[in-house]
Design a protein around this motif. Structure first.
Motif, PDB file in Angstrom:
ATOM      1  N   GLY A   1       0.819  -1.225   0.000  1.00  0.00           N
ATOM      2  CA  GLY A   1       0.000   0.000   0.000  1.00  0.00           C
ATOM      3  C   GLY A   1       0.839   1.255   0.000  1.00  0.00           C
ATOM      4  N   ASP A   2       0.499   2.166   0.931  1.00  0.00           N
ATOM      5  CA  ASP A   2       1.213   3.450   1.031  1.00  0.00           C
ATOM      6  C   ASP A   2       2.722   3.275   1.178  1.00  0.00           C
ATOM      7  N   LEU A   3       3.100   2.144   1.758  1.00  0.00           N
ATOM      8  CA  LEU A   3       4.529   1.941   2.043  1.00  0.00           C
ATOM      9  C   LEU A   3       5.385   1.997   0.786  1.00  0.00           C
ATOM     10  N   GLU A   4       4.764   1.691  -0.354  1.00  0.00           N
ATOM     11  CA  GLU A   4       5.543   1.724  -1.586  1.00  0.00           C
ATOM     12  C   GLU A   4       6.087   3.115  -1.899  1.00  0.00           C
ATOM     13  N   ALA A   5       5.443   4.121  -1.295  1.00  0.00           N
ATOM     14  CA  ALA A   5       5.921   5.492  -1.509  1.00  0.00           C
ATOM     15  C   ALA A   5       7.343   5.665  -0.978  1.00  0.00           C
ATOM     16  N   LEU A   6       7.736   4.794  -0.032  1.00  0.00           N
ATOM     17  CA  LEU A   6       9.083   4.903   0.553  1.00  0.00           C
ATOM     18  C   LEU A   6      10.159   4.286  -0.341  1.00  0.00           C
ATOM     19  N   GLN A   7       9.727   3.703  -1.452  1.00  0.00           N
ATOM     20  CA  GLN A   7      10.683   3.038  -2.345  1.00  0.00           C
ATOM     21  C   GLN A   7      11.795   3.984  -2.818  1.00  0.00           C
ATOM     22  N   GLY A   8      11.447   5.275  -2.975  1.00  0.00           N
ATOM     23  CA  GLY A   8      12.433   6.249  -3.449  1.00  0.00           C
ATOM     24  C   GLY A   8      13.628   6.386  -2.516  1.00  0.00           C
ATOM     25  N   VAL A   9      13.438   6.001  -1.240  1.00  0.00           N
ATOM     26  CA  VAL A   9      14.520   6.121  -0.258  1.00  0.00           C
ATOM     27  C   VAL A   9      15.747   5.315  -0.685  1.00  0.00           C
ATOM     28  N   VAL A  10      15.489   4.234  -1.397  1.00  0.00           N
ATOM     29  CA  VAL A  10      16.583   3.330  -1.760  1.00  0.00           C
ATOM     30  C   VAL A  10      17.623   4.033  -2.638  1.00  0.00           C
ATOM     31  N   LYS A  11      17.208   5.095  -3.315  1.00  0.00           N
ATOM     32  CA  LYS A  11      18.159   5.852  -4.142  1.00  0.00           C
ATOM     33  C   LYS A  11      19.028   6.783  -3.299  1.00  0.00           C
ATOM     34  N   PHE A  12      18.718   6.895  -2.014  1.00  0.00           N
ATOM     35  CA  PHE A  12      19.486   7.760  -1.102  1.00  0.00           C
ATOM     36  C   PHE A  12      20.014   6.879   0.028  1.00  0.00           C
ATOM     37  N   PRO A  13      21.080   6.129  -0.229  1.00  0.00           N
ATOM     38  CA  PRO A  13      21.483   5.054   0.699  1.00  0.00           C
ATOM     39  C   PRO A  13      21.616   5.462   2.166  1.00  0.00           C
ATOM     40  N   VAL A  14      22.083   6.683   2.435  1.00  0.00           N
ATOM     41  CA  VAL A  14      22.256   7.029   3.853  1.00  0.00           C
ATOM     42  C   VAL A  14      20.917   7.160   4.579  1.00  0.00           C
ATOM     43  N   ARG A  15      19.828   7.303   3.823  1.00  0.00           N
ATOM     44  CA  ARG A  15      18.523   7.470   4.485  1.00  0.00           C
ATOM     45  C   ARG A  15      17.805   6.141   4.696  1.00  0.00           C
ATOM     46  N   ILE A  16      18.352   5.033   4.192  1.00  0.00           N
ATOM     47  CA  ILE A  16      17.668   3.742   4.350  1.00  0.00           C
ATOM     48  C   ILE A  16      17.504   3.407   5.837  1.00  0.00           C
ATOM     49  N   LYS A  17      18.529   3.745   6.626  1.00  0.00           N
ATOM     50  CA  LYS A  17      18.452   3.482   8.075  1.00  0.00           C
ATOM     51  C   LYS A  17      17.303   4.253   8.719  1.00  0.00           C
ATOM     52  N   CYS A  18      17.009   5.446   8.196  1.00  0.00           N
ATOM     53  CA  CYS A  18      15.893   6.236   8.721  1.00  0.00           C
ATOM     54  C   CYS A  18      14.588   5.477   8.475  1.00  0.00           C
ATOM     55  N   ALA A  19      14.449   4.939   7.250  1.00  0.00           N
ATOM     56  CA  ALA A  19      13.201   4.274   6.866  1.00  0.00           C
ATOM     57  C   ALA A  19      13.007   2.952   7.586  1.00  0.00           C
ATOM     58  N   THR A  20      14.116   2.249   7.883  1.00  0.00           N
ATOM     59  CA  THR A  20      13.975   0.912   8.470  1.00  0.00           C
ATOM     60  C   THR A  20      13.949   0.918  10.000  1.00  0.00           C
ATOM     61  N   LEU A  21      14.203   2.073  10.622  1.00  0.00           N
ATOM     62  CA  LEU A  21      14.297   2.121  12.092  1.00  0.00           C
ATOM     63  C   LEU A  21      13.047   1.544  12.767  1.00  0.00           C
ATOM     64  N   ALA A  22      11.862   2.006  12.334  1.00  0.00           N
ATOM     65  CA  ALA A  22      10.621   1.542  12.971  1.00  0.00           C
ATOM     66  C   ALA A  22      10.427   0.044  12.764  1.00  0.00           C
ATOM     67  N   TRP A  23      10.828  -0.440  11.595  1.00  0.00           N
ATOM     68  CA  TRP A  23      10.637  -1.851  11.269  1.00  0.00           C
ATOM     69  C   TRP A  23      11.572  -2.720  12.073  1.00  0.00           C
ATOM     70  N   ASN A  24      12.790  -2.268  12.271  1.00  0.00           N
ATOM     71  CA  ASN A  24      13.726  -3.014  13.113  1.00  0.00           C
ATOM     72  C   ASN A  24      13.243  -3.041  14.556  1.00  0.00           C
ATOM     73  N   THR A  25      12.633  -1.932  14.995  1.00  0.00           N
ATOM     74  CA  THR A  25      12.109  -1.870  16.360  1.00  0.00           C
ATOM     75  C   THR A  25      10.931  -2.825  16.514  1.00  0.00           C
ATOM     76  N   LEU A  26      10.089  -2.874  15.472  1.00  0.00           N
ATOM     77  CA  LEU A  26       8.972  -3.825  15.477  1.00  0.00           C
ATOM     78  C   LEU A  26       9.495  -5.260  15.547  1.00  0.00           C
ATOM     79  N   ALA A  27      10.505  -5.557  14.737  1.00  0.00           N
ATOM     80  CA  ALA A  27      11.083  -6.913  14.735  1.00  0.00           C
ATOM     81  C   ALA A  27      11.631  -7.251  16.111  1.00  0.00           C
ATOM     82  N   GLN A  28      12.223  -6.240  16.765  1.00  0.00           N
ATOM     83  CA  GLN A  28      12.779  -6.445  18.104  1.00  0.00           C
ATOM     84  C   GLN A  28      11.678  -6.843  19.091  1.00  0.00           C
ATOM     85  N   ILE A  29      10.538  -6.155  19.031  1.00  0.00           N
ATOM     86  CA  ILE A  29       9.421  -6.486  19.925  1.00  0.00           C
ATOM     87  C   ILE A  29       8.935  -7.913  19.656  1.00  0.00           C
ATOM     88  N   LEU A  30       8.777  -8.247  18.383  1.00  0.00           N
ATOM     89  CA  LEU A  30       8.260  -9.575  18.046  1.00  0.00           C
ATOM     90  C   LEU A  30       9.235 -10.662  18.496  1.00  0.00           C
TER      91      LEU A  30
END
Lengths: 410, 160
Positions: free
Chosen positions: B125-154
């Motif tokens: 869904g909306d998450l696909e809008a974040l695909q453009g981040v991949v062209k800015f490698p230093v910002r990938i960590k910004c985009a994945t932070l919440a997901w890594n935190t979610l994985a940590q909880i699980l």
């Protein structure tokens, strides 16, 4: 004496680069400076004509390499006002220099309940080594707070220093730009019987520094912020302290003799320089201090003060309440690091948009998270200037910020 | 040269300005974790209520950071709310694949194939809008932070 800025700029090959088709506007020299051709040539010359290990061979090359390496030490020591080149220990960077003090002098002298006084404006490099010592040895850390106008709050200084063993303080905040009065702090520490370590990373590239006039015991700095290469830094310390301190890393070079049942240490400073050192980088640092000396530190300080004053004035007049500058509002008693929040746009987003225009600013916590917590901000943008920056660079920064504002207001 | 519009899509700025599911949940029963991006100081705090059947019944988020990290957090919270833990894990894998992060090091065609496989059948869904981040490698960590935190909880909830 005035400087020829165009000539100075022409000595920095990287400044000719374009970013995204735009002229490079490098305003992140507090993170690392660009390098003049003479520094690059000095390292290149070492590898192409003199490469040999130091302090080992007796052949011509080894002699030349050793001589170039030790000459770089002597010139660097002289540049910071040291009387004795052997008071200057080469390290990888200021971080290693401070860790060296914590691991040697600290281990020898500090234990349960002993007090180290830091300030709220320290870089992590001058916090974490002491926290590690606190965790291992039970030392106590006290903090000198900052005032509302971003200077050290010295109102309780004597109480904070009472009974302290060490004051470890930056000579200039890498975030706020605030320049601290080291001589005054040293005098107060001396009265309390405390030693003083100065993190001089942000001062040595920008202002004339005389470690003897400061009166400090330890001074740490990095080569790469002062036109030199990465991988080389230094610790200056008073000779009698270096003599008493135990060695840091063990290995070759730092020994006088090794037998099966033990070793004896080399003389200072080599006692602290185990292993083959960063020879080319030390020679590069020597060329960097030659370059800085040729331009003149008074000239550098004067030009950077003018840039800082212009930047503070332009940013404030262009953006008024839309910009919050974290640091002294005028160029008096401050260096060229200008940290700011802009229109509630996160520093990363500012930096990303500025990069479109070739403007390089630092974004983040600047390795000073305790300070960021005191300021109550997660991150700031920071522009910082060096001798090679121009007033046009600051105009470009202001112009790019206008564009960032428009972009995020859409 | 990727343009700024690739990175800062309208929907991302919308999530940044009006983040969904901001707030806290009482712990326990909620599971919680904090994520930090040590390079830049971005922070994410997540709260998850998971019912006995392993469904994420509620999500709240806190923290502060750049538009990419905070928009990604908001989008993540909306995407996993009401999903099962299994589905949430599929989303994590799919999102990280979208950011070109794979379990093993892949390059070129292999990476593209692995990305397509991980994303196949997962509604981003909306998450696909974040695909453009991949062209800015230093910002990938910004985009994945919440997901890594979610994985940590699980991960923590499963090992508990």
């Amino acid at each position: 004496m005035s400087i020829d800025l165009a000539a100075i700029r022409s000595e920095f090959p990287l400044l000719k680069r374009q970013i995204n088709g735009k002229r490079l506007v490098y305003v992140d020299s507090a993170a690392t400076s660009q390098k003049p051709q003479s520094v690059l040539d000095a390292m290149d010359n070492y590898y192409t004509t003199q490469n040999a290990n130091v302090h080992r061979g007796v052949y011509t090359l080894a002699e030349e390499a050793t001589s170039a390496f030790e000459s770089a030490r002597a010139r660097t020591a002289k540049f910071i006002g040291a009387q004795d080149p052997h008071e200057l220990v080469f390290t990888r960077n200021a971080t290693e220099s401070i860790n060296l003090v914590a691991r040697t002098w600290g281990y020898q002298n500090l234990r349960d309940g002993d007090v180290v006084v830091l300030t709220e404006m320290e870089h992590h490099a001058n916090i974490v080594p002491w926290q590690m010592l606190s965790a291992e040895r039970g030392i106590v850390i006290r903090w000198i707070p900052i005032t509302a106008d971003y200077r050290l709050d010295l109102s309780d200084l004597d109480a904070l220093l009472d009974g302290a063993s060490l004051l470890a303080v930056t000579s200039m905040s890498n975030v706020l730009g605030t320049v601290n009065d080291i001589e005054k702090l040293v005098a107060a520490a001396r009265s309390a019987g405390a030693k003083v370590l100065v993190d001089a990373c942000q001062s040595i590239p920008h202002d004339p520094v005389d470690v003897v006039a400061w009166g400090a015991d330890f001074v740490a700095f990095s080569g790469h912020k002062m036109m030199g290469p990465t991988g080389i830094g230094a610790l200056w310390a008073r000779r009698e302290l270096l003599e008493e301190m135990p060695p840091f890393l063990g290995g070759g070079e730092m020994i006088r003799d090794v037998r099966k049942d033990g070793f004896t240490t080399n003389d200072v400073p080599w006692k602290f320089e185990a292993g083959t050192p960063a020879i080319a980088e030390a020679i590069g640092l020597g060329a960097a201090v030659d370059w800085l000396s040729a331009v003149g530190m008074e000239n550098i300080a004067s030009h950077e003060r003018a840039l800082t004053a212009y930047a503070l004035e332009q940013l404030t007049s262009a953006f008024g309440d839309e910009i919050t500058i974290y640091g002294p509002p005028t160029a008096e008693g401050r260096g060229s690091a200008v940290s700011f929040l802009f229109n509630e746009i996160h520093a990363h987003d500012i930096s990303q948009v500025l990069d479109e225009d070739g403007v390089c600013v630092r974004a983040g916590h600047h390795c000073a998270k305790p300070l960021m917590r005191v300021l109550g901000v997660p991150a700031t943008s920071r522009a910082s200037f060096a001798i090679y920056n121009t007033f046009e660079d600051i105009d470009a920064l202001v112009e790019a910020l206008h564009k960032a504002k428009t972009f995020f207001a859409r | 040269m990727p343009g700024l519009e690739d990175l800062y899509r309208e929907i991302i700025l919308d999530h940044y300005r009006s983040p969904r599911n901001r707030g806290e949940l009482p712990t326990p029963p909620a599971l919680s974790a904090e994520g930090f991006n040590p390079l830049c100081g971005d922070e994410v705090v997540l709260y998850l209520n998971v019912d006995a059947d392993g469904n994420v019944t509620d999500v709240k988020t806190g923290g502060q950071g750049c538009s990419i990290s905070q928009a990604s957090t908001s989008m993540m919270s909306a995407a996993v709310k009401g999903k099962s833990i299994t589905e949430a894990r599929q989303l994590i894998t799919a999102f990280k694949a979208l950011m070109s992060i794979h379990e093993s090091k892949l390059e070129g065609a292999d990476a593209t194939a692995a990305t397509e496989e991980a994303i196949a059948g997962v509604r981003l869904g909306d998450l696909e809008a974040l695909q453009g981040v991949v062209k800015f490698p230093v910002r990938i960590k910004c985009a994945t932070l919440a997901w890594n935190t979610l994985a940590q909880i699980l991960d923590e909830s499963e090992s508990a």
